[in-house]
Scaffold this motif. Structure first.
Motif, PDB file in Angstrom:
ATOM      1  N   PHE A 163       0.819  -1.204   0.000  1.00  0.00           N
ATOM      2  CA  PHE A 163       0.000   0.000   0.000  1.00  0.00           C
ATOM      3  C   PHE A 163       0.858   1.260   0.000  1.00  0.00           C
ATOM      4  O   PHE A 163       1.829   1.378   0.745  1.00  0.00           O
ATOM      5  CB  PHE A 163      -0.916   0.017   1.232  1.00  0.00           C
ATOM      6  CG  PHE A 163      -1.776   1.244   1.328  1.00  0.00           C
ATOM      7  CD1 PHE A 163      -2.863   1.393   0.497  1.00  0.00           C
ATOM      8  CD2 PHE A 163      -1.488   2.238   2.237  1.00  0.00           C
ATOM      9  CE1 PHE A 163      -3.657   2.515   0.568  1.00  0.00           C
ATOM     10  CE2 PHE A 163      -2.273   3.365   2.329  1.00  0.00           C
ATOM     11  CZ  PHE A 163      -3.364   3.508   1.494  1.00  0.00           C
TER      12      PHE A 163
ATOM     13  N   GLN B 112      -0.158   5.440  -0.048  1.00  0.00           N
ATOM     14  CA  GLN B 112      -1.289   6.360  -0.020  1.00  0.00           C
ATOM     15  C   GLN B 112      -1.298   7.297  -1.229  1.00  0.00           C
ATOM     16  O   GLN B 112      -2.356   7.629  -1.752  1.00  0.00           O
ATOM     17  CB  GLN B 112      -1.302   7.172   1.267  1.00  0.00           C
ATOM     18  CG  GLN B 112      -2.560   8.003   1.388  1.00  0.00           C
ATOM     19  CD  GLN B 112      -2.840   8.451   2.789  1.00  0.00           C
ATOM     20  OE1 GLN B 112      -2.155   8.069   3.718  1.00  0.00           O
ATOM     21  NE2 GLN B 112      -3.864   9.254   2.941  1.00  0.00           N
TER      22      GLN B 112
ATOM     23  N   THR C 280      -7.498   5.955   6.001  1.00  0.00           N
ATOM     24  CA  THR C 280      -6.904   4.660   5.700  1.00  0.00           C
ATOM     25  C   THR C 280      -7.107   3.754   6.903  1.00  0.00           C
ATOM     26  O   THR C 280      -6.798   4.141   8.025  1.00  0.00           O
ATOM     27  CB  THR C 280      -5.403   4.792   5.396  1.00  0.00           C
ATOM     28  OG1 THR C 280      -5.240   5.721   4.316  1.00  0.00           O
ATOM     29  CG2 THR C 280      -4.811   3.463   5.001  1.00  0.00           C
TER      30      THR C 280
ATOM     31  N   TRP D 215      -6.457  -0.161   8.495  1.00  0.00           N
ATOM     32  CA  TRP D 215      -5.660  -1.381   8.395  1.00  0.00           C
ATOM     33  C   TRP D 215      -6.432  -2.497   9.080  1.00  0.00           C
ATOM     34  O   TRP D 215      -6.950  -2.317  10.178  1.00  0.00           O
ATOM     35  CB  TRP D 215      -4.307  -1.181   9.074  1.00  0.00           C
ATOM     36  CG  TRP D 215      -3.578   0.008   8.552  1.00  0.00           C
ATOM     37  CD1 TRP D 215      -3.697   1.295   8.982  1.00  0.00           C
ATOM     38  CD2 TRP D 215      -2.657   0.040   7.486  1.00  0.00           C
ATOM     39  NE1 TRP D 215      -2.900   2.125   8.256  1.00  0.00           N
ATOM     40  CE2 TRP D 215      -2.232   1.374   7.320  1.00  0.00           C
ATOM     41  CE3 TRP D 215      -2.124  -0.917   6.645  1.00  0.00           C
ATOM     42  CZ2 TRP D 215      -1.319   1.771   6.364  1.00  0.00           C
ATOM     43  CZ3 TRP D 215      -1.206  -0.518   5.687  1.00  0.00           C
ATOM     44  CH2 TRP D 215      -0.816   0.800   5.555  1.00  0.00           C
TER      45      TRP D 215
ATOM     46  N   ALA E 228      -4.868  -2.978   3.680  1.00  0.00           N
ATOM     47  CA  ALA E 228      -5.096  -1.549   3.892  1.00  0.00           C
ATOM     48  C   ALA E 228      -6.280  -1.149   3.025  1.00  0.00           C
ATOM     49  O   ALA E 228      -6.384  -1.550   1.870  1.00  0.00           O
ATOM     50  CB  ALA E 228      -3.871  -0.741   3.509  1.00  0.00           C
TER      51      ALA E 228
ATOM     52  N   TYR F  66      -8.239   2.255   1.763  1.00  0.00           N
ATOM     53  CA  TYR F  66      -8.264   3.707   1.622  1.00  0.00           C
ATOM     54  C   TYR F  66      -9.684   4.118   1.265  1.00  0.00           C
ATOM     55  O   TYR F  66     -10.301   3.553   0.354  1.00  0.00           O
ATOM     56  CB  TYR F  66      -7.275   4.125   0.533  1.00  0.00           C
ATOM     57  CG  TYR F  66      -7.308   5.577   0.169  1.00  0.00           C
ATOM     58  CD1 TYR F  66      -6.653   6.519   0.946  1.00  0.00           C
ATOM     59  CD2 TYR F  66      -7.969   6.008  -0.973  1.00  0.00           C
ATOM     60  CE1 TYR F  66      -6.672   7.863   0.602  1.00  0.00           C
ATOM     61  CE2 TYR F  66      -7.984   7.336  -1.328  1.00  0.00           C
ATOM     62  CZ  TYR F  66      -7.339   8.257  -0.532  1.00  0.00           C
ATOM     63  OH  TYR F  66      -7.360   9.585  -0.881  1.00  0.00           O
TER      64      TYR F  66
END
Length: 141
Positions: free
Chosen positions: A86, A88, A119, A121, A131, A133
């Protein structure tokens, strides 16, 4: 005491007159039997070559979903991939590309972010870390 009683009677008469004019009104309420479409549609976005170039780290392990409410123009964007892959920035770039494609398809011109992106987890049943988003925008015409 007489003044209080007279005021009470005046209020009742005024309320009665208002109720008669509202009930006898020639304006019918439109849409009593109809309803607005408030359903939310879940759209699974296909991860094309164009989108894969925006997230090269997580090329194969990405799922992209949109939850779209046509009445309000709200769109929730979900980008899920393995936690180790992941990034961002890549998720944000993918979101912007998906929003632009979605706006063209649905005939929207602008969008604004409703809340700050998040985000999350998490682990699945096999204890694999993921993850997710989440971005929330509102489209306008």
């Amino acid at each position: 005491m007489k003044k209080l009683l007279a005021m009470f009677v005046c209020v009742l008469v005024a309320a009665g007159m208002f109720a008669q004019t509202a009930a006898g009104s020639s304006y019918a309420l439109e849409g009593i039997d109809s309803y607005a479409d408030t359903t939310t549609r879940t759209i699974k976005v296909e991860d094309t070559e164009e989108l894969q170039q925006l997230h090269p780290k997580a090329r194969t392990s990405v799922t992209i979903e949109l939850e779209y409410t046509p009445l309000t123009g709200e769109v929730h964007f979900y980008y899920t991939c393995l936690a180790g892959l992941f990034d961002q920035g890549e998720a944000m770039n993918t979101a912007m590309a998906v929003y632009e494609n979605f706006a063209k398809e649905q005939g929207y011109k602008h969008y604004t972010y409703n809340k700050k992106d998040k985000t999350k987890w998490f682990k699945d049943d096999r204890k694999v870390r993921y993850a997710k988003y989440h971005s929330w925008v509102i489209f306008t015409r």
